[in-house]
Enzyme design. Structure first.
Site, short mmCIF file in Angstrom:
data_model
loop_
_atom_site.label_atom_id
_atom_site.label_comp_id
_atom_site.label_asym_id
_atom_site.label_seq_id
_atom_site.Cartn_x
_atom_site.Cartn_y
_atom_site.Cartn_z
N GLU A 181 0.81 -1.22 0.00
CA GLU A 181 0.00 0.00 0.00
C GLU A 181 0.84 1.27 0.00
O GLU A 181 0.46 2.25 -0.62
CB GLU A 181 -0.93 0.01 1.23
CG GLU A 181 -1.92 1.16 1.25
CD GLU A 181 -2.92 1.10 0.10
OE1 GLU A 181 -3.18 2.17 -0.50
OE2 GLU A 181 -3.43 0.01 -0.21
N GLU A 182 1.99 1.25 0.68
CA GLU A 182 2.71 2.50 0.89
C GLU A 182 4.13 2.52 0.34
O GLU A 182 4.67 3.60 0.09
CB GLU A 182 2.76 2.82 2.40
CG GLU A 182 1.44 2.74 3.13
CD GLU A 182 0.40 3.75 2.63
OE1 GLU A 182 0.69 4.51 1.68
OE2 GLU A 182 -0.73 3.76 3.17
N SER A 197 -10.50 9.97 -0.93
CA SER A 197 -9.35 9.51 -0.15
C SER A 197 -8.68 10.73 0.50
O SER A 197 -9.31 11.41 1.30
CB SER A 197 -8.39 8.72 -1.04
OG SER A 197 -7.44 8.03 -0.26
N ASP A 251 -14.06 -1.10 3.51
CA ASP A 251 -12.77 -0.46 3.21
C ASP A 251 -11.72 -0.95 4.21
O ASP A 251 -11.87 -0.78 5.42
CB ASP A 251 -12.94 1.06 3.31
CG ASP A 251 -11.77 1.83 2.68
OD1 ASP A 251 -10.67 1.28 2.63
OD2 ASP A 251 -11.99 2.98 2.25
N HIS A 307 -11.92 0.52 -0.73
CA HIS A 307 -11.56 1.94 -0.80
C HIS A 307 -11.90 2.57 -2.14
O HIS A 307 -12.32 3.72 -2.21
CB HIS A 307 -10.07 2.09 -0.51
CG HIS A 307 -9.62 3.51 -0.35
ND1 HIS A 307 -10.14 4.36 0.60
CD2 HIS A 307 -8.69 4.24 -1.03
CE1 HIS A 307 -9.56 5.54 0.52
NE2 HIS A 307 -8.66 5.48 -0.46
#
Length: 759
Positions: free
Chosen positions: A210-211, A620, A695, A727
């Site tokens: 994800e990051e 977001s 989510d 999401h």
């Protein structure tokens, strides 16, 4: 007088269209935007050049079902595009995806796609490898005609297949263990056996996917005789019980979600050698990662000789990043590069080890802008390859024989992406040569020999085109010309298309703020229009760019409904230098809104803007910004729409949040100031809150906490939730429903019946 005094417009130019006009323009509708065929024309993804450079492969959606992907090729010599593998010819029914695969696709933002969603070439160009329905297949191009061969078949769901450099084996993940299978015999064996529960071998953890921009947890050696892998232990992360609300049931999910300030996974980095001649368990060599276990391992890469492995060691606070080399023969470790920052270090993939072993190419923001450097092992010296008040985006290719380096950059301005080259021997790093020709956005895929490249190009008036070029920029062939002629899906609507106007405003600290504004068709500057402010504002992505996207089609729709559409890129965002980005350090939700209000003030100073009918929308991070706008600046916006917003950074993940905010315990005031809930009781203008009820990224809890606070204060707001959606809210009908809901809301508050739109 505006809020910050005189705000001057430095640059204002119009992206005009020279298209021929159809006789009767059709009305662009949300329904048509989300239907097939794609309005943007032929849509290709996963574009790759074959190892020999003789063909380009890609996956493409069906004309009547753009979510069903097949594998295609363009053969350069024949100048013909042809389908290689139809997904349903291989497997008529893929069945249910595993939970891990669903999560992977959600992280990759392809949760709405089916069929062949990923593939890769073997180094010799013989095989094309692809997963489908939890099994692994290869297309053997050496056969005439080419044939699809199934490599794995089990009740388990096999993921992340990677073909060995010698083209003989495939490594993959099964039941949280690393496996390998021979292509010729399809014999398979596990390389690890302790995976399961909190132990994941060879898998990218949630944070990595994800990051960190890392979607795998294992890496083949160049000689195909070993695999490096990460063993991830999730046990330090406490189990969070959250609810996924589906249409017919409520499921309690136990997720190890690393909230900001809490524990992360721990790593072991191992190397396992392959031995097909024994049935004994494969022995793993573990690399000493040091005594500090609270770290990140964002990247791992073998050196070309296969005799050494490199890995990147990132500190928990992300203010230090080390590139470490591990020699297999001696187990000796050497720190090659150490980067430090007072704010944070941005991760990148710009690492290229020279084949002769003399050094490497690396990008760094040490001078304030991201630039490329040559680092020589013998001297330990750095030499800049690029230099100037602009940022390199990514290393595209290196021709070591000719000493040429290719890269993309935010140059001449951050609204564009262009391809450039420089020399490995340059003594004038500020002088670079532009290779791409047209203004707009160029995404580049270069072949491994650095002889040709594929250019995915678009601008605000031109849907994405795909073309093949020599490295000097000469176009060899169109793969997808995507011309806007009468055969193009967008043709009935393009007469009303508005390219928009780009400009720059100056903020209170002399920062340059790039914006894009789209005016309605038949625009009359003497008429006052409502404004649709489309915001993102987060550190990782820009919106005011000269490129085409589905998001841009939403902006077109809003413009054709009579809105002025405005997007501004505030401080904190990439591609304008580290100081521009660092302004947001420990000031999330504050510095961005100062800049956004510069744009709002400028809009209000324009005679064609109705100052009382300005609305804001974001998804977001953009949803977070919309809530901050409504709560910090009550009365400034006639309406706000927030989709899947962060409300309290303490509820978001470690790697992203701590990068910009620090640790919650040490920096409580920073978190309170960046918390929507700290200001929510000031919300007085119409608000629409939208969130997916399953989510797992920005948890639904963000919105439920805001709901309760607003209800406690008896503050009115509107709500739309989506059962089972993550999401991205990626269901076709659900995504359409989101935009129908928000446009009806904005129409109600920005275009009331008493106000007649005058085209």
């Amino acid at each position: 007088m505006t809020r910050f005094g005189a705000i001057c417009s430095l640059l204002f130019f119009v992206m005009t269209s020279t298209w021929a006009q159809p006789t009767e323009p059709a009305e662009l509708t949300l329904e048509r935007i989300f239907q097939s065929p794609e309005l943007s024309g032929t849509s290709l993804s996963q574009v790759k050049l074959s190892p020999a450079g003789d063909r380009v492969t890609f996956i493409q959606g069906r004309e009547n079902d753009r979510a069903l992907m097949d594998l295609w090729e363009y053969h350069i010599e024949d100048d013909i595009s042809r389908i290689l593998v139809r997904a349903d010819d291989v497997m008529a029914n893929e069945g249910e995806l595993s939970a891990e695969e669903k999560a992977r696709r959600e992280r990759a933002r392809i949760a709405d796609l089916r069929g062949i969603v990923d593939y890769q070439w073997s180094s010799d160009g013989r095989f094309l490898l692809f997963p489908l329905g939890g099994n692994i297949f290869v297309l053997d191009l050496a056969e005439t005609p080419s044939v699809v061969k199934q490599i794995t078949s089990s009740d388990a769901f096999d993921t992340d297949p990677q073909i060995s450099p010698d083209g003989r084996s495939v490594a993959f993940i099964r039941d949280q263990n690393l496996w390998v299978a021979e292509i010729e015999t399809t014999n398979a064996q596990p390389l690890t056996q302790d995976g399961g529960g909190v132990i994941k071998n060879g898998m990218a953890e949630f944070i990595a996917q994800e990051e960190m921009g890392r979607d795998t947890g294992f890496w083949w050696s160049p000689n195909s005789d070993a695999i490096a892998f990460l063993r991830v232990d999730e046990s330090p992360i406490e189990i969070t019980q959250r609810y996924e609300v589906n249409a017919d049931q409520i499921q309690m999910v136990e997720q190890r979600y690393p909230y900001a300030g809490t524990d992360n996974v721990t790593y072991q980095l191992g190397i396992v050698e392959l031995d097909w001649d024994t049935t004994d368990p494969n022995e793993t060599r573990w690399i000493d990662l040091g005594t500090e276990t609270d770290i990140y391992i964002p990247r791992v890469m073998w050196l070309p000789s296969g005799e050494s492995l490199s890995y990147q060691h990132q500190s928990r606070d992300q203010k230090m990043l080390k590139l470490v080399q591990y020699e297999l023969e001696t187990s000796q470790q050497t720190t090659l590069i150490t980067e430090t920052a007072e704010s944070w270090i941005n991760l990148h993939d710009d690492l290229h080890f020279l084949k002769d072993g003399s050094g490497l190419i690396w990008s760094s923001e040490r001078t304030g802008y991201n630039h490329l450097y040559l680092y020589q092992f013998s001297s330990g010296q750095w030499r800049p390859l690029t230099q100037g008040p602009w940022a390199v985006d990514a290393l595209a290719g290196v021709d070591e024989d000719l000493g040429l380096v290719y890269f993309t950059a935010a140059y001449p301005d951050p609204t564009q992406k262009q391809l450039y080259r420089t020399s490995l021997m340059t003594q004038s790093p500020e002088v670079v040569t532009q290779v791409s020709k047209r203004q707009g956005w160029h995404d580049i895929v270069m072949d491994r020999h650095t002889k040709v490249y594929v250019d995915r190009y678009s601008n605000v008036n031109q849907p994405p085109q795909l073309s093949l070029h020599r490295v000097d920029g000469e176009r060899l062939a169109w793969l997808v010309a995507n011309q806007l002629d009468q055969e193009h899906p967008y043709w009935p609507y393009h007469a009303q298309h508005r390219g928009g106007e780009f400009g720059v405003l100056v903020g209170p600290e002399a920062q340059q703020l790039h914006y894009r504004m789209i005016t309605p068709p038949n625009f009359n500057p003497e008429t006052q229009y409502p404004v649709f402010v489309h915001v993102y504002g987060g550190p990782t992505s820009r919106l005011a760019t000269n490129q085409w996207s589905r998001r841009a089609l939403i902006d077109q729709y809003m413009a054709q409904k009579g809105y002025i559409v405005f997007t501004l890129d505030n401080r904190g965002i990439v591609r304008q230098g580290k100081a521009f980005q660092d302004a947001a350090y420990q000031r999330l939700g504050q510095i961005e809104m100062v800049d956004q209000m510069v744009g709002v003030d400028w809009l209000r100073s324009q005679r064609f803007v109705d100052p009382d009918r300005i609305g804001i929308f974001g998804w977001s991070y953009g949803g977070y910004m919309a809530l901050m706008a409504a709560s910090q600046y009550p009365g400034e916006f006639a309406a706000a729409v927030a989709v899947a917003p962060v409300t309290d950074w303490r509820l978001y993940d470690t790697h992203y949040t701590e990068r910009y905010m620090g640790m919650p315990d040490a920096d409580q005031a920073v978190y309170d100031q960046g918390n929507v809930l700290s200001y929510a009781d000031q919300i007085s203008d119409p608000l629409l809150l939208i969130h997916g009820m399953a989510d797992d990224n920005v948890l639904f809890t963000h919105s439920t906490m805001l709901m309760q606070l607003l209800q406690d204060q008896a503050i009115d707001f509107e709500l739309m939730t989506y059962p089972g959606e993550k999401h991205a809210i990626s269901g076709t009908g659900q995504r359409l429903h989101v935009y129908r809901t928000l446009t009806r809301f904005l129409d109600r508050h920005l275009k009331p019946a008493s106000v007649e739109h005058q085209p």
